[in-house]
Design an enzyme around this catalytic site. Structure first.
Site, PDB file in Angstrom:
ATOM      1  CB  CYS A  42      -0.910   0.007   1.223  1.00 17.59           C
ATOM      2  SG  CYS A  42      -1.987   1.437   1.250  1.00 17.59           S
ATOM      3  CD1 TRP A  43       1.900   1.753  -3.487  1.00 16.24           C
ATOM      4  CD2 TRP A  43       1.377   3.359  -4.954  1.00 16.24           C
ATOM      5  NE1 TRP A  43       2.018   1.229  -4.751  1.00 16.24           N
ATOM      6  CE2 TRP A  43       1.701   2.188  -5.668  1.00 16.24           C
ATOM      7  CE3 TRP A  43       1.019   4.514  -5.656  1.00 16.24           C
ATOM      8  CZ2 TRP A  43       1.670   2.129  -7.062  1.00 16.24           C
ATOM      9  CZ3 TRP A  43       0.998   4.453  -7.044  1.00 16.24           C
ATOM     10  CH2 TRP A  43       1.324   3.268  -7.727  1.00 16.24           C
ATOM     11  CD  GLU A  44       1.105   4.471   4.649  1.00 18.15           C
ATOM     12  OE1 GLU A  44       1.580   5.596   4.837  1.00 18.15           O
ATOM     13  OE2 GLU A  44       1.396   3.471   5.321  1.00 18.15           O
TER      14      GLU A  44
END
Ligand SMILES: Cc1cc2nc3c(=O)[nH]c(=O)nc-3n(C[C@H](O)[C@H](O)[C@H](O)COP(=O)(O)OP(=O)(O)OC[C@H]3O[C@@H](n4cnc5c(N)ncnc54)[C@H](O)[C@@H]3O)c2cc1C
Ligand code: SF4
Ligand code: SF4
Lengths: 156, 153
Positions: A42-44
């Site tokens: 997840c790259w946020e």
């Protein structure tokens, strides 16, 4: 920390699945709710959070603006052209930010090139790009450089 | 594992990856090739794909040639120093001389840019960067690509 989904708010609409650039939001086949299948990846980036109509997805803010123990809410209003952020810090302070996301109405100011006048095909061999040289806002043409001037002032 | 289907698509110009570079290439290709079949293949949704997904809050490189703030030569010198000489100066120069017209185009397309109210100049946060409200940088550029491509996957 990656995204997580409040199961009671999610209705399984799939908007988050469609938008996630990392392709990690998936609908769980048994409970028909979204979940992040690969939290490590997840790259946020908040793309899914902004896309969720039910505000069912949560993710932490970046450490540079929100230390641990906070919560972040975001609302992207396309018609208004704004994005609003609310950060609740662990000591109870709240901060609200609103920023513009566009200065023009959507869909109108970006040209549909296939309907415009054709460029002079003779120009295709030049170095100019679309709108150049006028779009550079300078007198004269696209600057060029004499190759002999490369490495000027290099002593290593 | 899910079955993967093969999809065959003929095209004149095939752009692989619809990040910032790919969407730009799609747009530029349509400018020069009005009658070509242009196809852009992106593994995610081009509204948010690539390194711009989260939105950007600066344009890391703008010359400001119109105000003589920097010239492409200055950028080549900076990059050469920064990377201890390991640069393709011709590529650096080429990128630098085109960047201003691209930024002006984004300004016209509605990307909110911070400006000095008196002079109209873009506000900087360093020698090269200019400040923007770039939450929707990618959706704006993606719109240009969608209008330009015959097909986007
Ligand atoms: C957190 C962060 C903040 C940044 N902030 C700034 C900033 O403030 N200002 C600034 O100027 N720059 C900033 N940058 C840099 C800038 O975002 C990138 O340099 C730029 O977006 C790169 O664009 P690109 O098109 O070269 O690559 P990408 O955007 O990475 O595009 C590559 C595309 O190819 C697709 N792809 C990959 N493999 C395949 C495949 N096999 N098939 C189909 N498609 C595929 C990907 O999904 C992606 O869409 C930032 C970058 C990051 C990560
Ligand atoms: S924050 Fe970004 S990478 Fe993470 S799940 Fe959401 S859309 Fe995907
Ligand atoms: S966008 Fe929101 S409501 Fe829709 S599936 Fe994803 S988490 Fe659930």
């Amino acid at each position: 920390m990656s995204t997580f989904v409040y199961m009671t708010r999610c209705d399984g609409c799939g908007h988050c699945v469609d938008i996630c650039p990392s392709d990690i939001m998936h609908i769980d086949e048994t409970i028909r709710r979204a979940k992040n299948i690969e939290p490590n990846f997840c790259w946020e980036c908040y793309s899914c959070v902004k896309a969720c109509p039910n505000h069912a997805i949560d993710v932490r803010g970046y450490a540079d603006f929100a230390p641990m123990g906070h919560s972040v809410r975001v609302r992207r209003e396309e018609e208004k052209g704004t994005i609003s952020w609310r950060i609740k810090f662990r000591n109870g302070t709240e901060k609200n930010f609103v920023s513009p996301i566009t200065t023009k109405p959507w869909g109108k100011f970006i040209p549909k090139l296939s309907e415009e006048d054709k460029p002079n095909q003779g120009e295709i061999t030049t170095q100019r790009l679309y709108t150049e040289p006028n779009g550079l806002n300078i007198d004269g043409d696209l600057p060029t450089i004499n190759k002999n001037t490369f490495k000027k002032g290099v002593y290593y | 594992m899910a079955k993967i289907k093969t999809h065959v698509e003929e095209s004149d110009v095939l752009i692989i990856g619809g990040g910032m570079a790919g969407t730009g290439a799609t747009f530029e290709a349509r400018h020069w090739g009005r009658d070509l079949k242009i196809v852009c293949v992106e593994k995610a949704n081009i509204d948010r794909s690539g390194a711009v997904a989260q939105g950007l809050y600066a344009i890391n490189c703008y010359m400001g040639m119109q105000w003589n703030e920097n010239q492409p030569e200055d950028h080549v010198r900076y990059a050469r120093n920064d990377l201890m000489g390991m640069v393709r100066e011709d590529l650096g120069y080429d990128m630098a001389r085109h960047v201003d017209s691209t930024v002006h185009m984004f300004d016209e397309w509605g990307l909110p840019m911070m400006k000095n109210e008196k002079t109209g100049r873009y506000l900087r946060e360093g020698k090269w960067q200019i400040m923007i409200h770039g939450e929707s940088y990618k959706p704006i550029v993606a719109e240009a690509a969608k209008k330009s491509a015959d097909k986007i996957f």
